[in-house]
Design a protein around this motif. Structure first.
Motif, PDB file in Angstrom:
ATOM      1  N   LEU A  14       3.840  -2.938  -2.817  1.00  0.00           N
ATOM      2  CA  LEU A  14       3.267  -3.078  -1.192  1.00  0.00           C
ATOM      3  C   LEU A  14       4.573  -4.066  -0.474  1.00  0.00           C
ATOM      4  CD1 LEU A  14      -0.403  -2.861  -1.305  1.00  0.00           C
ATOM      5  CD2 LEU A  14       1.239  -1.182  -0.420  1.00  0.00           C
TER       6      LEU A  14
ATOM      7  N   ARG B 195      -7.022   4.043  -4.094  1.00  0.00           N
ATOM      8  CA  ARG B 195      -6.419   2.475  -3.699  1.00  0.00           C
ATOM      9  C   ARG B 195      -5.171   2.919  -3.259  1.00  0.00           C
ATOM     10  NH1 ARG B 195      -4.803  -0.865  -1.526  1.00  0.00           N
ATOM     11  NH2 ARG B 195      -3.873  -2.806  -2.050  1.00  0.00           N
TER      12      ARG B 195
ATOM     13  N   ASN C 145       1.888   2.832   4.635  1.00  0.00           N
ATOM     14  CA  ASN C 145       3.434   2.931   4.547  1.00  0.00           C
ATOM     15  C   ASN C 145       4.067   3.464   3.346  1.00  0.00           C
ATOM     16  OD1 ASN C 145       3.115   0.636   3.570  1.00  0.00           O
ATOM     17  ND2 ASN C 145       4.713  -0.512   4.657  1.00  0.00           N
TER      18      ASN C 145
ATOM     19  N   GLU D  24       6.496  -3.244   2.292  1.00  0.00           N
ATOM     20  CA  GLU D  24       6.403  -4.208   3.699  1.00  0.00           C
ATOM     21  C   GLU D  24       7.890  -4.870   4.002  1.00  0.00           C
ATOM     22  OE1 GLU D  24       3.332  -6.923   2.646  1.00  0.00           O
ATOM     23  OE2 GLU D  24       1.776  -5.340   2.548  1.00  0.00           O
TER      24      GLU D  24
ATOM     25  N   GLU E 105       1.057  -4.865  -6.059  1.00  0.00           N
ATOM     26  CA  GLU E 105       1.377  -6.185  -5.323  1.00  0.00           C
ATOM     27  C   GLU E 105       2.587  -6.089  -5.352  1.00  0.00           C
ATOM     28  OE1 GLU E 105       1.607 -10.797  -6.131  1.00  0.00           O
ATOM     29  OE2 GLU E 105       0.378  -9.681  -7.578  1.00  0.00           O
TER      30      GLU E 105
ATOM     31  N   GLN F 275      -5.752   3.646   0.781  1.00  0.00           N
ATOM     32  CA  GLN F 275      -6.446   2.617   1.709  1.00  0.00           C
ATOM     33  C   GLN F 275      -5.244   2.268   2.791  1.00  0.00           C
ATOM     34  OE1 GLN F 275      -9.731   1.384   1.281  1.00  0.00           O
ATOM     35  NE2 GLN F 275      -9.592   2.870  -0.225  1.00  0.00           N
ATOM     36  N   PRO F 276      -5.970   1.641   3.859  1.00  0.00           N
ATOM     37  CA  PRO F 276      -5.104   1.446   5.095  1.00  0.00           C
ATOM     38  C   PRO F 276      -3.805   0.605   4.596  1.00  0.00           C
ATOM     39  CG  PRO F 276      -7.269   0.975   5.583  1.00  0.00           C
ATOM     40  CD  PRO F 276      -7.382   1.302   4.115  1.00  0.00           C
ATOM     41  N   ASP F 277      -3.738  -0.359   4.005  1.00  0.00           N
ATOM     42  CA  ASP F 277      -2.537  -1.500   3.702  1.00  0.00           C
ATOM     43  C   ASP F 277      -1.517  -0.414   2.682  1.00  0.00           C
ATOM     44  OD1 ASP F 277      -3.988  -1.250   1.254  1.00  0.00           O
ATOM     45  OD2 ASP F 277      -3.507  -3.124   0.620  1.00  0.00           O
ATOM     46  N   CYS F 278      -1.884   0.597   2.490  1.00  0.00           N
ATOM     47  CA  CYS F 278      -0.772   1.472   1.701  1.00  0.00           C
ATOM     48  C   CYS F 278      -0.387   2.621   2.459  1.00  0.00           C
ATOM     49  CB  CYS F 278      -1.585   2.212   0.516  1.00  0.00           C
ATOM     50  SG  CYS F 278      -2.077   0.959  -0.851  1.00  0.00           S
TER      51      CYS F 278
END
Length: 250
Positions: free
Chosen positions: A183, A207, A215, A187, A180, A210-213
């Motif tokens: 990221l 984990r 960057n 972001e 949390e 995964q796409p949200d990681c």
């Protein structure tokens, strides 16, 4: 995404600390060069070295061990811990370190960090070590009133190559990365972020893919590699497979 194996040095030995406490050090190898060769043989692309004694002292305290590591491997190495002036930056980059990590200096002497980043493009990273979201310095011995996010954003125009973000509360405890907070930082800053502190298993590696990681630039693994909880071959295969599915990340 690059997985960096950590070699933390205390009195010339490879150790792991719990929550950055020097009194809670476990020795895993008396030969840093051998440990670096082990990681290279397993297929890691780069090693992450920290001079723990240097971080507290404010200057290099494990130079012999670091130079042994550098002479023992062909893969790149990044180094942090006690690098507080341009002479120290130049010394280590001249001796084969690919990238230096500046932590305490980022808080206490930001102009120096900016100068180093300008002088050595792509070879200077900022280490942000956070306790409850606030930056800690001097080997994590002191917690400042500056937030990790504010420190990261302050270097967005400085040309630093990466931010190494460590959650101190999780470091060495095998509780998993603080995704949390990591990221949230990644972001809100344009600088690539490397996650550190608590990576414990293949689930953590999964984990990170995964796409949200997407960057995140990488993650650092320590105790989990030393005590066998993280299968290096399986982790690296997972990362290679993900790169194959996303050629632009290779």
């Amino acid at each position: 995404m690059i997985l960096y194996p950590a070699i933390d040095l205390k009195q010339g030995q490879c150790v792991r600390l719990a929550q950055g406490d020097m009194a809670r050090a476990t020795v895993f190898n008396n030969d840093p060069g051998e440990q670096a060769r082990i990681f290279e043989a397993k297929g890691f692309e780069c090693v992450h070295i920290v001079d723990l004694d240097g971080a507290f002292a404010g200057h290099a305290r494990n130079s012999e061990a670091v130079e042994l590591i550098l002479s023992s491997i062909q893969i790149p190495a990044q180094l942090g811990g006690g690098i507080r002036d341009m002479n120290a930056v130049a010394y280590w980059l001249d001796r084969g370190v690919t990238r230096v990590i500046l932590g305490t200096a980022a808080v206490k002497n930001p102009s120096f960090v900016r100068e180093a980043a300008r002088h050595y493009p792509g070879r200077v990273a900022v280490g942000i070590d956070a306790r409850d979201g606030m930056v800690a310095v001097e080997g994590w011995a002191k917690t400042t009133t500056m937030s990790a996010l504010d420190l990261g954003k302050s270097f967005e125009d400085a040309g630093v190559a990466a931010i190494v973000y460590t959650d101190i509360a999780r470091d060495g405890l095998l509780q998993g990365l603080n995704m949390e907070a990591t990221l949230a930082l990644a972001e809100k800053v344009a600088i690539p972020v490397i996650a550190s502190g608590g990576l414990a298993s293949l689930d953590d590696v999964r984990r990170l893919l995964q796409p949200d990681c997407a960057n995140l630039a990488g993650a650092i693994a320590g105790r989990a590699l030393y005590d066998g909880r993280l299968d290096a071959a399986a982790a690296l295969q997972m990362i290679r497979a993900a790169r194959g599915a996303n050629p632009a990340d290779a």
